[in-house]
Scaffold this active site. Structure first.
Site, short mmCIF file in Angstrom:
data_model
loop_
_atom_site.label_atom_id
_atom_site.label_comp_id
_atom_site.label_asym_id
_atom_site.label_seq_id
_atom_site.Cartn_x
_atom_site.Cartn_y
_atom_site.Cartn_z
N GLU A 1 0.96 -12.98 12.72
CA GLU A 1 1.49 -11.76 13.33
C GLU A 1 1.31 -10.66 12.30
O GLU A 1 1.57 -10.86 11.11
CB GLU A 1 2.99 -11.92 13.65
N ASP B 1 0.83 -1.22 0.00
CA ASP B 1 0.00 0.00 0.00
C ASP B 1 0.86 1.26 0.00
O ASP B 1 1.98 1.26 0.50
CB ASP B 1 -0.91 -0.02 1.24
N ARG C 1 0.11 7.74 -2.58
CA ARG C 1 0.69 8.80 -1.74
C ARG C 1 2.15 9.07 -2.11
O ARG C 1 2.61 10.19 -2.10
CB ARG C 1 0.58 8.41 -0.25
N TRP C 2 2.86 8.01 -2.47
CA TRP C 2 4.27 8.15 -2.89
C TRP C 2 4.36 9.07 -4.11
O TRP C 2 5.18 9.98 -4.16
CB TRP C 2 4.82 6.76 -3.22
N ASN D 1 -10.95 -2.41 -5.39
CA ASN D 1 -10.16 -1.52 -6.28
C ASN D 1 -10.81 -1.34 -7.65
O ASN D 1 -10.49 -0.39 -8.37
CB ASN D 1 -8.72 -2.04 -6.44
N TRP D 2 -11.76 -2.21 -8.02
CA TRP D 2 -12.50 -2.01 -9.28
C TRP D 2 -13.26 -0.69 -9.26
O TRP D 2 -13.61 -0.15 -10.30
CB TRP D 2 -13.48 -3.16 -9.56
N ARG E 1 -12.15 2.16 -8.34
CA ARG E 1 -11.28 3.34 -8.56
C ARG E 1 -11.59 3.96 -9.92
O ARG E 1 -12.24 3.33 -10.77
CB ARG E 1 -9.82 2.91 -8.49
N ARG F 1 1.97 -4.86 6.18
CA ARG F 1 1.30 -3.82 5.40
C ARG F 1 2.17 -2.57 5.42
O ARG F 1 2.59 -2.11 6.49
CB ARG F 1 -0.09 -3.48 5.96
N ARG G 1 -4.85 -1.66 8.90
CA ARG G 1 -6.08 -2.44 8.71
C ARG G 1 -5.81 -3.57 7.73
O ARG G 1 -4.78 -3.60 7.07
CB ARG G 1 -7.23 -1.56 8.26
C1 IPE Z 1 -5.54 -2.67 -0.19
O1 IPE Z 1 -5.16 -1.35 -0.36
C2 IPE Z 1 -5.54 -3.41 -1.49
C3 IPE Z 1 -4.23 -3.58 -2.12
C4 IPE Z 1 -3.07 -3.22 -1.63
C5 IPE Z 1 -4.27 -4.23 -3.40
P1 IPE Z 1 -6.24 -0.20 -0.53
O2 IPE Z 1 -5.47 1.08 -0.55
O3 IPE Z 1 -7.11 -0.48 -1.69
O4 IPE Z 1 -7.08 -0.35 0.80
P2 IPE Z 1 -7.84 0.74 1.68
O5 IPE Z 1 -8.74 1.46 0.74
O6 IPE Z 1 -6.78 1.61 2.24
O7 IPE Z 1 -8.53 -0.05 2.73
C1 IPE Z 2 -1.55 0.27 -3.35
O1 IPE Z 2 -1.35 1.63 -3.36
C2 IPE Z 2 -1.77 -0.31 -4.72
C3 IPE Z 2 -3.14 -0.76 -4.99
C4 IPE Z 2 -4.12 -0.75 -4.16
C5 IPE Z 2 -3.40 -1.26 -6.32
P1 IPE Z 2 -2.55 2.67 -3.37
O2 IPE Z 2 -2.89 2.94 -4.80
O3 IPE Z 2 -3.65 2.19 -2.52
O4 IPE Z 2 -1.85 3.95 -2.74
P2 IPE Z 2 -2.48 4.95 -1.68
O5 IPE Z 2 -2.99 4.13 -0.55
O6 IPE Z 2 -3.56 5.70 -2.37
O7 IPE Z 2 -1.33 5.81 -1.27
MG MG Z 3 -4.08 2.42 -0.55
#
Ligand code: IPE
Ligand code: IPE
Ligand code: MG
Length: 247
Positions: A208, A21, A25-26, A69-70, A72, A189, A195
């Site tokens: 763990e 994750d 943000r990066w 994620n679908w 997004r 994570r 979470r």
């Molecule tokens: C969890 O990350 C799913 C993946 C890393 C593929 P998300 O960024 O989608 O999860 P939430 O929205 O912070 O719970």
């Molecule tokens: C995790 O990074 C990758 C996927 C969920 C596909 P994010 O895209 O969730 O990055 P943040 O959480 O918005 O920074």
């Molecule tokens: Mg994320």
């Protein structure tokens, strides 16, 4: 002393699962589009896979794309799917060279057809490899997986293949996507979020949990090893007391 040197190889987790994750943000921190973060996350995937294989972890599961994620923005979803196709395609050689077998869990039928085909090809091409199993969680969510298992069990009961009294934890596990995979002892994570986000809810019952502030594109081998050292300094009691574990 590096974290790698501190690892007790006799007490390695067999299976490590990672929620990768923080890509968005990066990228934002750098004033870039989110997809640049995803692209830079690919190097972290390589590092995690290499690190796990180097020390002898048997299963590494990476949460790459969740069912949620679908939802997004369409262009991000498309870009992620394209990145998946191109990465899987270009990494097959390296996986074979390193004797790593690719597996996938999730609602794979939902993937775009080119992505699904690329994935199936890579799974077939690496099926004989034995050093480590790399499991990609794609279009995966734990609630989907559990409901799917319940439906299949229901169908087998209807067909007369199963009786309600046959249902045990062990039988239920055989209906999950992870049927042949041991449960993870360690879940990592990145990005500071604490979470589980619908990831392996059943399988993580006794894992763990390790959280790091590092954003996924900054995650390197030493970060992976640091998580294992942290894991090895903990004690799992499985509901018992310390003295029973030491026996
Ligand atoms: C969890 O990350 C799913 C993946 C890393 C593929 P998300 O960024 O989608 O999860 P939430 O929205 O912070 O719970
Ligand atoms: C995790 O990074 C990758 C996927 C969920 C596909 P994010 O895209 O969730 O990055 P943040 O959480 O918005 O920074
Ligand atoms: Mg994320």
């Amino acid at each position: 002393m590096s974290f790698k040197d501190k690892i007790d190889l006799n007490k390695l987790p067999k299976h490590i699962a990672i929620i990768m994750d923080g890509n968005g943000r990066w990228a934002k921190q750098k004033g870039e589009h989110r997809i640049i973060g995803h692209q830079n996350g690919v190097q972290s995937v390589r590092e995690a896979v290499e690190a796990a294989a180097e020390i002898g972890v048997q299963y590494l599961t990476l949460y790459a794309f969740s069912t949620e994620n679908w939802n997004r923005p369409k262009e991000e979803v498309m870009a992620l799917m394209q990145l998946l196709v191109s990465t899987i395609h270009s990494e097959v050689k390296t996986l074979n060279k390193n004797n790593i077998r690719l597996l996938a869990i999730g609602d794979l039928k939902n993937l775009p057809s080119d992505c699904f085909a690329e994935l199936q090809d890579a799974i077939k091409a690496t099926a004989q490899n034995t050093r480590m199993n790399l499991v990609l969680a794609l279009s995966y969510s734990s609630r989907w997986e559990i409901i799917n298992a319940v439906k299949q069990i229901g169908a087998d009961i209807e067909k007369g293949k199963l009786k309600i009294t046959d249902i045990t934890e062990h039988l239920f596990e055989n209906y999950l996507c992870t049927a042949s995979i041991p449960e993870p002892e360690l879940m990592i994570r990145t990005s500071g979020e604490r979470r589980i986000s619908n990831f392996l809810l059943w399988q993580l019952s006794y894992a763990e949990l390790y959280f790091t502030e590092k954003l996924w594109p900054d995650f390197r081998k030493e970060d992976f090893f640091e998580a294992i050292v942290d894991y090895q300094n903990r004690e799992s009691r499985f509901g018992k007391i310390s003295e029973q574990i030491e026996e």
